[in-house]
Design a protein around this motif. Structure first.
Motif, PDB file in Angstrom:
ATOM      1  N   PRO A  69     -11.800 -17.073  -8.967  1.00 16.84           N
ATOM      2  CA  PRO A  69     -10.688 -17.949  -9.380  1.00 16.84           C
ATOM      3  C   PRO A  69      -9.378 -17.219  -9.600  1.00 16.84           C
ATOM      4  N   TYR A  70      -9.423 -15.938  -9.973  1.00 18.49           N
ATOM      5  CA  TYR A  70      -8.179 -15.215 -10.227  1.00 18.49           C
ATOM      6  C   TYR A  70      -7.505 -14.757  -8.942  1.00 18.49           C
ATOM      7  N   LEU A  71      -8.171 -14.877  -7.802  1.00 24.46           N
ATOM      8  CA  LEU A  71      -7.555 -14.609  -6.508  1.00 24.46           C
ATOM      9  C   LEU A  71      -7.324 -15.953  -5.825  1.00 24.46           C
ATOM     10  N   ASP A  72      -6.160 -16.531  -6.102  1.00 33.32           N
ATOM     11  CA  ASP A  72      -5.886 -17.893  -5.660  1.00 33.32           C
ATOM     12  C   ASP A  72      -5.104 -17.964  -4.356  1.00 33.32           C
ATOM     13  N   GLY A  73      -4.910 -16.818  -3.684  1.00 30.96           N
ATOM     14  CA  GLY A  73      -4.210 -16.822  -2.404  1.00 30.96           C
ATOM     15  C   GLY A  73      -2.715 -16.635  -2.494  1.00 30.96           C
ATOM     16  N   THR A  74      -2.172 -16.485  -3.691  1.00 34.47           N
ATOM     17  CA  THR A  74      -0.730 -16.326  -3.828  1.00 34.47           C
ATOM     18  C   THR A  74      -0.276 -14.901  -3.531  1.00 34.47           C
ATOM     19  N   LEU A  75      -1.160 -13.922  -3.698  1.00 30.59           N
ATOM     20  CA  LEU A  75      -0.796 -12.530  -3.417  1.00 30.59           C
ATOM     21  C   LEU A  75      -0.822 -12.268  -1.921  1.00 30.59           C
ATOM     22  N   ALA A  76       0.090 -11.427  -1.450  1.00 28.89           N
ATOM     23  CA  ALA A  76       0.112 -11.063  -0.040  1.00 28.89           C
ATOM     24  C   ALA A  76      -1.162 -10.305   0.322  1.00 28.89           C
ATOM     25  N   GLY A  77      -1.839 -10.771   1.368  1.00 25.54           N
ATOM     26  CA  GLY A  77      -3.059 -10.103   1.798  1.00 25.54           C
ATOM     27  C   GLY A  77      -4.279 -10.449   0.967  1.00 25.54           C
ATOM     28  N   LYS A  94      -2.252  -6.856 -11.641  1.00 22.59           N
ATOM     29  CA  LYS A  94      -0.877  -6.514 -11.260  1.00 22.59           C
ATOM     30  C   LYS A  94      -0.754  -5.025 -10.940  1.00 22.59           C
ATOM     31  N   TRP A  95      -1.417  -4.188 -11.736  1.00 23.61           N
ATOM     32  CA  TRP A  95      -1.339  -2.742 -11.499  1.00 23.61           C
ATOM     33  C   TRP A  95      -2.083  -2.361 -10.224  1.00 23.61           C
ATOM     34  N   TYR A  96      -3.236  -2.968  -9.973  1.00 21.70           N
ATOM     35  CA  TYR A  96      -3.993  -2.663  -8.765  1.00 21.70           C
ATOM     36  C   TYR A  96      -3.214  -3.072  -7.510  1.00 21.70           C
ATOM     37  N   VAL A  97      -2.468  -4.147  -7.605  1.00 27.06           N
ATOM     38  CA  VAL A  97      -1.626  -4.570  -6.474  1.00 27.06           C
ATOM     39  C   VAL A  97      -0.600  -3.497  -6.158  1.00 27.06           C
ATOM     40  N   ALA A  99      -0.805  -0.293  -7.011  1.00 27.42           N
ATOM     41  CA  ALA A  99      -1.499   0.916  -6.586  1.00 27.42           C
ATOM     42  C   ALA A  99      -1.889   0.832  -5.112  1.00 27.42           C
ATOM     43  N   GLU A 100      -2.386  -0.330  -4.698  1.00 28.10           N
ATOM     44  CA  GLU A 100      -2.757  -0.488  -3.290  1.00 28.10           C
ATOM     45  C   GLU A 100      -1.531  -0.367  -2.391  1.00 28.10           C
ATOM     46  N   LEU A 101      -0.435  -0.951  -2.834  1.00 24.80           N
ATOM     47  CA  LEU A 101       0.793  -0.906  -2.041  1.00 24.80           C
ATOM     48  C   LEU A 101       1.271   0.524  -1.839  1.00 24.80           C
ATOM     49  N   VAL A 102       1.252   1.328  -2.897  1.00 21.70           N
ATOM     50  CA  VAL A 102       1.688   2.723  -2.797  1.00 21.70           C
ATOM     51  C   VAL A 102       0.735   3.531  -1.917  1.00 21.70           C
ATOM     52  N   HIS A 103      -0.569   3.371  -2.113  1.00 17.64           N
ATOM     53  CA  HIS A 103      -1.528   4.089  -1.279  1.00 17.64           C
ATOM     54  C   HIS A 103      -1.400   3.690   0.192  1.00 17.64           C
ATOM     55  N   ALA A 104      -1.127   2.410   0.432  1.00 20.39           N
ATOM     56  CA  ALA A 104      -0.950   1.946   1.805  1.00 20.39           C
ATOM     57  C   ALA A 104       0.249   2.613   2.461  1.00 20.39           C
ATOM     58  N   ARG A 105       1.340   2.735   1.722  1.00 24.40           N
ATOM     59  CA  ARG A 105       2.538   3.358   2.282  1.00 24.40           C
ATOM     60  C   ARG A 105       2.330   4.846   2.530  1.00 24.40           C
ATOM     61  N   PHE A 106       1.661   5.514   1.596  1.00 23.43           N
ATOM     62  CA  PHE A 106       1.355   6.932   1.818  1.00 23.43           C
ATOM     63  C   PHE A 106       0.460   7.112   3.034  1.00 23.43           C
ATOM     64  N   ALA A 107      -0.520   6.216   3.190  1.00 17.44           N
ATOM     65  CA  ALA A 107      -1.433   6.313   4.338  1.00 17.44           C
ATOM     66  C   ALA A 107      -0.681   6.100   5.646  1.00 17.44           C
ATOM     67  N   MET A 108       0.235   5.142   5.682  1.00 15.01           N
ATOM     68  CA  MET A 108       1.003   4.902   6.914  1.00 15.01           C
ATOM     69  C   MET A 108       1.859   6.109   7.273  1.00 15.01           C
ATOM     70  N   GLU A 188      11.987  -6.267  -6.749  1.00 11.45           N
ATOM     71  CA  GLU A 188      10.895  -6.584  -7.669  1.00 11.45           C
ATOM     72  C   GLU A 188       9.978  -5.372  -7.668  1.00 11.45           C
ATOM     73  N   PRO A 189       9.072  -5.238  -8.649  1.00  8.60           N
ATOM     74  CA  PRO A 189       8.204  -4.056  -8.687  1.00  8.60           C
ATOM     75  C   PRO A 189       7.475  -3.843  -7.359  1.00  8.60           C
ATOM     76  N   GLY A 190       7.616  -2.614  -6.857  1.00 12.71           N
ATOM     77  CA  GLY A 190       6.992  -2.284  -5.588  1.00 12.71           C
ATOM     78  C   GLY A 190       7.906  -2.460  -4.396  1.00 12.71           C
ATOM     79  N   TYR A 191       9.036  -3.111  -4.567  1.00 17.13           N
ATOM     80  CA  TYR A 191       9.965  -3.367  -3.456  1.00 17.13           C
ATOM     81  C   TYR A 191      11.390  -3.035  -3.902  1.00 17.13           C
TER      82      TYR A 191
END
Length: 266
Positions: A69-77, A94-97, A99-108, A188-191
């Protein structure tokens, strides 16, 4: 509940219908209005559960899966993937979102750098060490100095990022970064955005940039998987990814991951 069309073709409960024209969410008690749609007669009112089930149907990482229920489709991906339940706490989610974004950018960035330098090395254009041996090379300073510089720079960036996470927009206020705040234009945070971090001016309206966010996180997840593959590949073959690709293309039917792993374990 059953539906009937004409004199035959019985249909199943309305939770199978995705169209909002079948039911009326605003009806009292959360029940469907008595509607007729293309000759279909609703013989019983829908329950609120029926409406919620129809409304919540969306793509998931595993077809037929009911997302938490806490993943309602509003987050990207967001495809409902959280088998360990790490995102149950809203603040942790919110923090995991982030963290994933930063790790994704480092990986790219990492995958792009490895492939580029490996291509230049294999093509003989430039003498470059293998990516996992690059740290042992000699540069403008010794290893200890470079390590301290990296700690300082990364610590500064990560601290600024955390402060913006705790208090969104605080790092874009005047006087928070030597008068250079306008160059970042915190969206916004992360962007962070701005001419330095968004030189092409993409997604200026970050609130309506869901498609751009989705593309970035999809490519980032792919890059993280690619980075994991490159790590394993280097550990097994002791060469770079382009070397492995060239070897595979030279004999596609016999130079595969299966033969490689089999030969390495023997």
């Amino acid at each position: 509940m059953a539906l009937s069309i004409g004199r035959s073709f019985p249909l199943q409960p309305c939770s199978l219908y995705k169209s909002e024209s079948i039911y009326n969410k605003s009806s009292l008690g959360g029940r469907c209005s008595w509607l007729r749609h293309a000759g279909a007669e609703i013989t019983k009112p829908c329950t609120r559960t029926c409406i919620a089930a129809a409304a919540q149907q969306r793509p998931t990482w595993l077809p037929g899966l009911d997302p938490p229920p806490y993943l309602d489709g509003t987050l990207a991906g967001d495809f409902g993937f959280d088998p360990l339940g790490l995102g149950e706490d809203p603040r942790s989610l919110k923090w995991y979102v982030q963290a994933e974004l930063v790790h994704a950018r480092f990986a790219m960035i990492g995958v792009s750098g490895i492939l580029l330098t490996d291509t230049l090395r294999v093509a003989g254009i430039k003498t470059i060490p293998l990516w996992y041996e690059a740290g042992a090379g000699k540069y403008f300073a010794n290893t200890e100095t470079l390590f301290i510089i990296q700690l300082f720079l990364m610590g500064f960036v990560e601290t600024k990022r955390y402060m913006d996470f705790v208090s969104p927009g605080s790092q874009a206020k005047e006087g928070s970064f030597f008068g250079l705040e306008a160059a970042f234009e915190g969206l916004e945070p992360g962007y962070p955005g701005g001419p330095l971090l968004n030189p092409l001016g993409l997604a200026k309206d970050i609130k309506d940039a869901h498609d751009w966010k989705l593309k970035e996180i999809k490519n980032g997840r792919l890059a993280m998987m690619a980075m994991l593959g490159i790590f394993v590949q280097a550990s097994v073959t002791h060469v770079g990814p382009i070397d492995n690709l060239v070897e595979h293309l030279s004999n596609p039917w016999h130079k595969t991951i299966i033969q490689t792993l089999a030969s390495s374990s023997s």
